[in-house]
Scaffold this motif. Structure first.
Motif, PDB file in Angstrom:
ATOM      1  N   ARG A 160       0.698  -2.711  -7.904  1.00 48.15           N
ATOM      2  CA  ARG A 160      -0.702  -3.153  -7.821  1.00 48.15           C
ATOM      3  C   ARG A 160      -1.482  -2.671  -9.037  1.00 48.15           C
ATOM      4  O   ARG A 160      -2.233  -3.421  -9.669  1.00 48.15           O
ATOM      5  CB  ARG A 160      -1.343  -2.616  -6.538  1.00 48.15           C
ATOM      6  CG  ARG A 160      -2.841  -2.914  -6.423  1.00 48.15           C
ATOM      7  CD  ARG A 160      -3.531  -1.985  -5.440  1.00 48.15           C
ATOM      8  NE  ARG A 160      -3.447  -0.590  -5.848  1.00 48.15           N
ATOM      9  CZ  ARG A 160      -4.200  -0.033  -6.790  1.00 48.15           C
ATOM     10  NH1 ARG A 160      -5.089  -0.764  -7.449  1.00 48.15           N
ATOM     11  NH2 ARG A 160      -4.064   1.229  -7.096  1.00 48.15           N
ATOM     12  N   HIS A 161      -1.278  -1.399  -9.386  1.00 45.31           N
ATOM     13  CA  HIS A 161      -2.043  -0.815 -10.486  1.00 45.31           C
ATOM     14  C   HIS A 161      -1.645  -1.411 -11.830  1.00 45.31           C
ATOM     15  O   HIS A 161      -2.510  -1.776 -12.643  1.00 45.31           O
ATOM     16  CB  HIS A 161      -1.839   0.705 -10.515  1.00 45.31           C
ATOM     17  CG  HIS A 161      -2.587   1.389 -11.601  1.00 45.31           C
ATOM     18  ND1 HIS A 161      -3.938   1.642 -11.517  1.00 45.31           N
ATOM     19  CD2 HIS A 161      -2.186   1.864 -12.813  1.00 45.31           C
ATOM     20  CE1 HIS A 161      -4.342   2.246 -12.630  1.00 45.31           C
ATOM     21  NE2 HIS A 161      -3.293   2.393 -13.431  1.00 45.31           N
TER      22      HIS A 161
ATOM     23  N   PHE B  71      -5.273  -7.915  -3.305  1.00 41.61           N
ATOM     24  CA  PHE B  71      -5.477  -6.514  -3.663  1.00 41.61           C
ATOM     25  C   PHE B  71      -6.469  -6.430  -4.817  1.00 41.61           C
ATOM     26  O   PHE B  71      -6.736  -7.424  -5.505  1.00 41.61           O
ATOM     27  CB  PHE B  71      -4.148  -5.843  -4.037  1.00 41.61           C
ATOM     28  CG  PHE B  71      -3.380  -6.529  -5.138  1.00 41.61           C
ATOM     29  CD1 PHE B  71      -3.431  -6.074  -6.446  1.00 41.61           C
ATOM     30  CD2 PHE B  71      -2.577  -7.641  -4.849  1.00 41.61           C
ATOM     31  CE1 PHE B  71      -2.725  -6.701  -7.452  1.00 41.61           C
ATOM     32  CE2 PHE B  71      -1.859  -8.269  -5.867  1.00 41.61           C
ATOM     33  CZ  PHE B  71      -1.931  -7.804  -7.170  1.00 41.61           C
TER      34      PHE B  71
ATOM     35  N   GLY C 193      -6.869  -0.827  -4.063  1.00 38.10           N
ATOM     36  CA  GLY C 193      -5.994  -0.965  -2.903  1.00 38.10           C
ATOM     37  C   GLY C 193      -5.856  -2.405  -2.468  1.00 38.10           C
ATOM     38  O   GLY C 193      -6.236  -3.339  -3.171  1.00 38.10           O
ATOM     39  N   ALA C 194      -5.313  -2.591  -1.268  1.00 39.26           N
ATOM     40  CA  ALA C 194      -5.102  -3.927  -0.721  1.00 39.26           C
ATOM     41  C   ALA C 194      -6.324  -4.377   0.063  1.00 39.26           C
ATOM     42  O   ALA C 194      -7.010  -3.568   0.699  1.00 39.26           O
ATOM     43  CB  ALA C 194      -3.871  -3.941   0.180  1.00 39.26           C
TER      44      ALA C 194
ATOM     45  N   GLN D 155       4.551   0.273  -2.866  1.00 41.34           N
ATOM     46  CA  GLN D 155       4.529  -0.421  -4.158  1.00 41.34           C
ATOM     47  C   GLN D 155       3.138  -0.389  -4.793  1.00 41.34           C
ATOM     48  O   GLN D 155       2.761  -1.310  -5.526  1.00 41.34           O
ATOM     49  CB  GLN D 155       4.978  -1.885  -3.972  1.00 41.34           C
ATOM     50  CG  GLN D 155       6.370  -2.046  -3.433  1.00 41.34           C
ATOM     51  CD  GLN D 155       7.437  -1.723  -4.474  1.00 41.34           C
ATOM     52  OE1 GLN D 155       7.135  -1.414  -5.624  1.00 41.34           O
ATOM     53  NE2 GLN D 155       8.713  -1.781  -4.072  1.00 41.34           N
ATOM     54  N   ASP D 156       2.398   0.675  -4.537  1.00 41.93           N
ATOM     55  CA  ASP D 156       1.046   0.735  -5.091  1.00 41.93           C
ATOM     56  C   ASP D 156       1.065   0.785  -6.616  1.00 41.93           C
ATOM     57  O   ASP D 156       0.116   0.341  -7.264  1.00 41.93           O
ATOM     58  CB  ASP D 156       0.292   1.942  -4.543  1.00 41.93           C
ATOM     59  CG  ASP D 156      -1.190   1.903  -4.900  1.00 41.93           C
ATOM     60  OD1 ASP D 156      -1.873   0.971  -4.433  1.00 41.93           O
ATOM     61  OD2 ASP D 156      -1.654   2.783  -5.650  1.00 41.93           O
TER      62      ASP D 156
ATOM     63  N   VAL E 126       0.826  -1.206   0.000  1.00 37.97           N
ATOM     64  CA  VAL E 126       0.000   0.000   0.000  1.00 37.97           C
ATOM     65  C   VAL E 126       0.861   1.257   0.000  1.00 37.97           C
ATOM     66  O   VAL E 126       0.615   2.199  -0.772  1.00 37.97           O
ATOM     67  CB  VAL E 126      -0.943  -0.009   1.223  1.00 37.97           C
ATOM     68  CG1 VAL E 126      -1.656   1.330   1.357  1.00 37.97           C
ATOM     69  CG2 VAL E 126      -1.956  -1.147   1.112  1.00 37.97           C
ATOM     70  N   GLN E 127       1.881   1.289   0.846  1.00 35.38           N
ATOM     71  CA  GLN E 127       2.639   2.518   1.069  1.00 35.38           C
ATOM     72  C   GLN E 127       3.797   2.730   0.086  1.00 35.38           C
ATOM     73  O   GLN E 127       4.146   3.879  -0.217  1.00 35.38           O
ATOM     74  CB  GLN E 127       3.185   2.523   2.501  1.00 35.38           C
ATOM     75  CG  GLN E 127       2.106   2.562   3.566  1.00 35.38           C
ATOM     76  CD  GLN E 127       2.669   2.550   4.974  1.00 35.38           C
ATOM     77  OE1 GLN E 127       3.881   2.445   5.177  1.00 35.38           O
ATOM     78  NE2 GLN E 127       1.805   2.661   5.962  1.00 35.38           N
TER      79      GLN E 127
END
Length: 313
Positions: free
Chosen positions: A47-48, A80, A84-85, A43-44, A40-41
């Protein structure tokens, strides 16, 4: 220069899971909860890029496989979605179990997977498709909560934990069918906005990010429509949502320990559920469903591609 990410796609009762097998970002070496926090803080962007267009879709749920957890040989997973996660994902765990079997990492039998909210046990059948998942302890936090929508109507529902926070409310104004998805989605968005406006939350102020509408379809069976945090509806009956439902049924005395509950999704697919009683009014739900592998591939990210980081439209 090309970056490669190996993935396995599956679906559980219609809801897709994209399991990332290789090419993961650096999430440190600590527990799953810490790695979820780092995703989340720090490596977002990863995720995207693995879920967003043009390589993915907003309906995908992602799962990062972790094989180097300290003090355990269990596989870990960070879930995720498009915004988000997640804490836990029931359909995703079923999908990950079948993916691990497809990769030859596990065989039929009982196994444990580590999630950010604790260990989750599952039993994989001999056909390597059917999974019985023993979820995290679940419970109802608040009963018959009044929520006033922005059009002045007041509805009532329960706040419950099934691995994610849910607001569950009976909805008999419209059938829970695919032809009504747009209207059901708007209604759930109105409920979520009203919860936030009225300060209604989960334990310790945690956001209620899943809305579950339900109807009875017969004795010991129900149908649901679940709106997930990113504004997409769950194609499956939702594993954590079914766990929250079972916790509410248990609290009301409508479902006994070991008794079977059948949960149908808005798409018509089914999970089977039951529970064991636990301490402090909690229950340990068991969810059974099937998952199927749909793709085994490699995502390619060319640094010269203007959409290498994923689309933002």
């Amino acid at each position: 220069m090309l970056r490669r990410v190996h993935f396995i796609d599956s679906h559980t009762a219609g809801e897709p899971t994209r399991t990332i097998v290789a090419g993961l970002p650096d999430l440190g070496t600590q527990c799953v909860a810490d790695r979820r926090r780092r995703l989340v803080q720090q490596q977002d962007a990863f995720r995207h890029l693995v879920l967003a267009e043009p390589r993915g879709s907003e309906i995908l749920v992602g799962a990062l496989l972790i094989d180097d957890l300290p003090d355990t040989q269990d596989t870990g997973v960070v879930f995720f979605n498009n915004v988000g996660a997640l804490h836990m994902c029931g359909h995703g765990t079923i999908g990950v179990a079948v993916t691990l079997a497809y990769l030859g990492r596990i065989d039929s039998g009982r196994h444990t997977i580590q999630t950010s909210v604790g260990p989750v046990q599952f039993e994989l059948s001999d056909d390597l498709h059917t999974v019985r998942l023993q979820n995290v302890p679940s419970y109802r936090l608040a009963h018959d909560v009044a929520v006033t929508l922005d059009d002045g109507r007041t509805i009532h529902g329960d706040v419950a934990w099934g691995g994610n926070w849910f607001f569950l409310t009976e909805h008999n104004d419209d059938p829970l069918t695919l032809s009504n998805v747009d209207a059901l989605t708007i209604h759930c968005q109105q409920i979520k906005a009203a919860l936030q406006r009225q300060g209604i939350s989960g334990d310790q102020g945690r956001e209620i990010d899943h809305i579950e509408l339900y109807q009875s379809v017969g004795p010991l069976a129900g149908r649901n429509f679940v709106l997930c945090p990113g504004g997409q509806f769950d194609r499956s009956p939702c594993g954590t949502g079914t766990s929250a439902k079972v916790a509410c049924l248990a609290a009301d005395g409508h479902l006994k320990p070991g008794q079977k509950w059948r949960q149908q999704s808005v798409t018509g697919t089914w999970f089977e559920a039951s529970y064991e009683a636990a301490d402090h009014g909690q229950v340990i739900p068991t969810i059974q469903g099937d998952a199927w592998i749909t793709a085994d591939g490699t995502l390619l990210f060319d640094t010269d591609d203007p959409l290498a980081a994923g689309a933002r439209w």
